[in-house]
Design a protein around this motif. Sequence first.
Motif, PDB file in Angstrom:
ATOM      1  N   THR A  26       1.269  19.198 -90.907  1.00  0.00           N
ATOM      2  CA  THR A  26       0.579  18.522 -89.813  1.00  0.00           C
ATOM      3  C   THR A  26       1.499  17.443 -89.254  1.00  0.00           C
ATOM      4  O   THR A  26       2.109  16.701 -90.010  1.00  0.00           O
ATOM      5  CB  THR A  26      -0.730  17.877 -90.314  1.00  0.00           C
ATOM      6  N   SER A  27       1.586  17.359 -87.972  1.00  0.00           N
ATOM      7  CA  SER A  27       2.412  16.350 -87.328  1.00  0.00           C
ATOM      8  C   SER A  27       1.859  14.953 -87.599  1.00  0.00           C
ATOM      9  O   SER A  27       0.649  14.742 -87.547  1.00  0.00           O
ATOM     10  CB  SER A  27       2.455  16.607 -85.822  1.00  0.00           C
ATOM     11  N   THR A  28       2.764  14.018 -87.865  1.00  0.00           N
ATOM     12  CA  THR A  28       2.318  12.639 -88.044  1.00  0.00           C
ATOM     13  C   THR A  28       1.715  12.107 -86.754  1.00  0.00           C
ATOM     14  O   THR A  28       0.819  11.274 -86.795  1.00  0.00           O
ATOM     15  CB  THR A  28       3.471  11.732 -88.517  1.00  0.00           C
ATOM     16  N   LYS A  30      -0.165  13.828 -84.761  1.00  0.00           N
ATOM     17  CA  LYS A  30      -1.551  14.307 -84.757  1.00  0.00           C
ATOM     18  C   LYS A  30      -2.410  13.422 -85.658  1.00  0.00           C
ATOM     19  O   LYS A  30      -3.528  13.055 -85.289  1.00  0.00           O
ATOM     20  CB  LYS A  30      -1.623  15.753 -85.223  1.00  0.00           C
ATOM     21  N   LEU A  31      -1.886  13.064 -86.839  1.00  0.00           N
ATOM     22  CA  LEU A  31      -2.635  12.179 -87.732  1.00  0.00           C
ATOM     23  C   LEU A  31      -2.895  10.833 -87.072  1.00  0.00           C
ATOM     24  O   LEU A  31      -3.998  10.297 -87.146  1.00  0.00           O
ATOM     25  CB  LEU A  31      -1.881  11.968 -89.046  1.00  0.00           C
ATOM     26  N   GLU A  32      -1.868  10.297 -86.427  1.00  0.00           N
ATOM     27  CA  GLU A  32      -2.030   9.012 -85.738  1.00  0.00           C
ATOM     28  C   GLU A  32      -3.056   9.129 -84.625  1.00  0.00           C
ATOM     29  O   GLU A  32      -3.851   8.218 -84.406  1.00  0.00           O
ATOM     30  CB  GLU A  32      -0.686   8.519 -85.207  1.00  0.00           C
ATOM     31  N   GLY A  33      -3.072  10.276 -83.915  1.00  0.00           N
ATOM     32  CA  GLY A  33      -4.052  10.501 -82.860  1.00  0.00           C
ATOM     33  C   GLY A  33      -5.468  10.612 -83.398  1.00  0.00           C
ATOM     34  O   GLY A  33      -6.410  10.076 -82.825  1.00  0.00           O
ATOM     35  N   GLU A  34      -5.612  11.317 -84.536  1.00  0.00           N
ATOM     36  CA  GLU A  34      -6.933  11.477 -85.164  1.00  0.00           C
ATOM     37  C   GLU A  34      -7.501  10.142 -85.636  1.00  0.00           C
ATOM     38  O   GLU A  34      -8.705   9.942 -85.645  1.00  0.00           O
ATOM     39  CB  GLU A  34      -6.842  12.427 -86.366  1.00  0.00           C
ATOM     40  N   HIS A  63       8.498  13.540 -84.375  1.00  0.00           N
ATOM     41  CA  HIS A  63       7.474  13.126 -85.317  1.00  0.00           C
ATOM     42  C   HIS A  63       7.600  14.012 -86.537  1.00  0.00           C
ATOM     43  O   HIS A  63       7.754  15.219 -86.426  1.00  0.00           O
ATOM     44  CB  HIS A  63       6.064  13.279 -84.718  1.00  0.00           C
ATOM     45  N   ARG A  65       6.546  16.060 -89.923  1.00  0.00           N
ATOM     46  CA  ARG A  65       5.429  16.922 -90.281  1.00  0.00           C
ATOM     47  C   ARG A  65       5.230  16.779 -91.778  1.00  0.00           C
ATOM     48  O   ARG A  65       6.179  16.852 -92.546  1.00  0.00           O
ATOM     49  CB  ARG A  65       5.701  18.366 -89.875  1.00  0.00           C
TER      50      ARG A  65
END
Length: 170
Positions: A26-28, A30-34, A63, A65
């Motif tokens: 998972t892209s970091t 994406k985690l930051e966005g979530e 970013h 992963r």
Amino acid sequence: MDFETEQATRYQRIIDLLSPPDGTPTSTAKLEGELEGESDDIHEAITDLIAFGELELVNSSQHGRVRLHQPTPSTKAQATLTDPTEYVWHAYITERDGLGRTRARRLFKDREVAEEHLKQIVNVETLTPVPGIKKVWCASLGSKGYTPEYAVLRREPVFQQADDPYPESR
């Protein structure tokens, strides 16, 4: 090392977003966005989780992963352990932002011996349990002008045969 309640919450939210572990990076970003709006320190929490061995860096570009490191067997794979209580203590020093780079990495059968190793290497007095993460203790190291590091002690299972680390994904 003192952990704030917010840190434990951040760690747990990241782990929850990556659970169940299926091996998919998972892209970091994406985690930051979530987790946007919950905290400005998500990147710091991700690098901490990599340092503690809970996440593994799969590859990096703009970013990184990451995925959950799954050191414990699934229920189906439990039989691959000689004894479900057979563990080793993994002691190491890692740069706080080193993204997985470690030194003084050793495996020990006894926790006391592992702690003694860390005390001899970096003169750490006490290790603190990392909140929200089972079987991980650490101490923050470093002083002005030096790269901050963690002394980490992890409890890891001993496997006797190769196993599918992500059995749920297939």
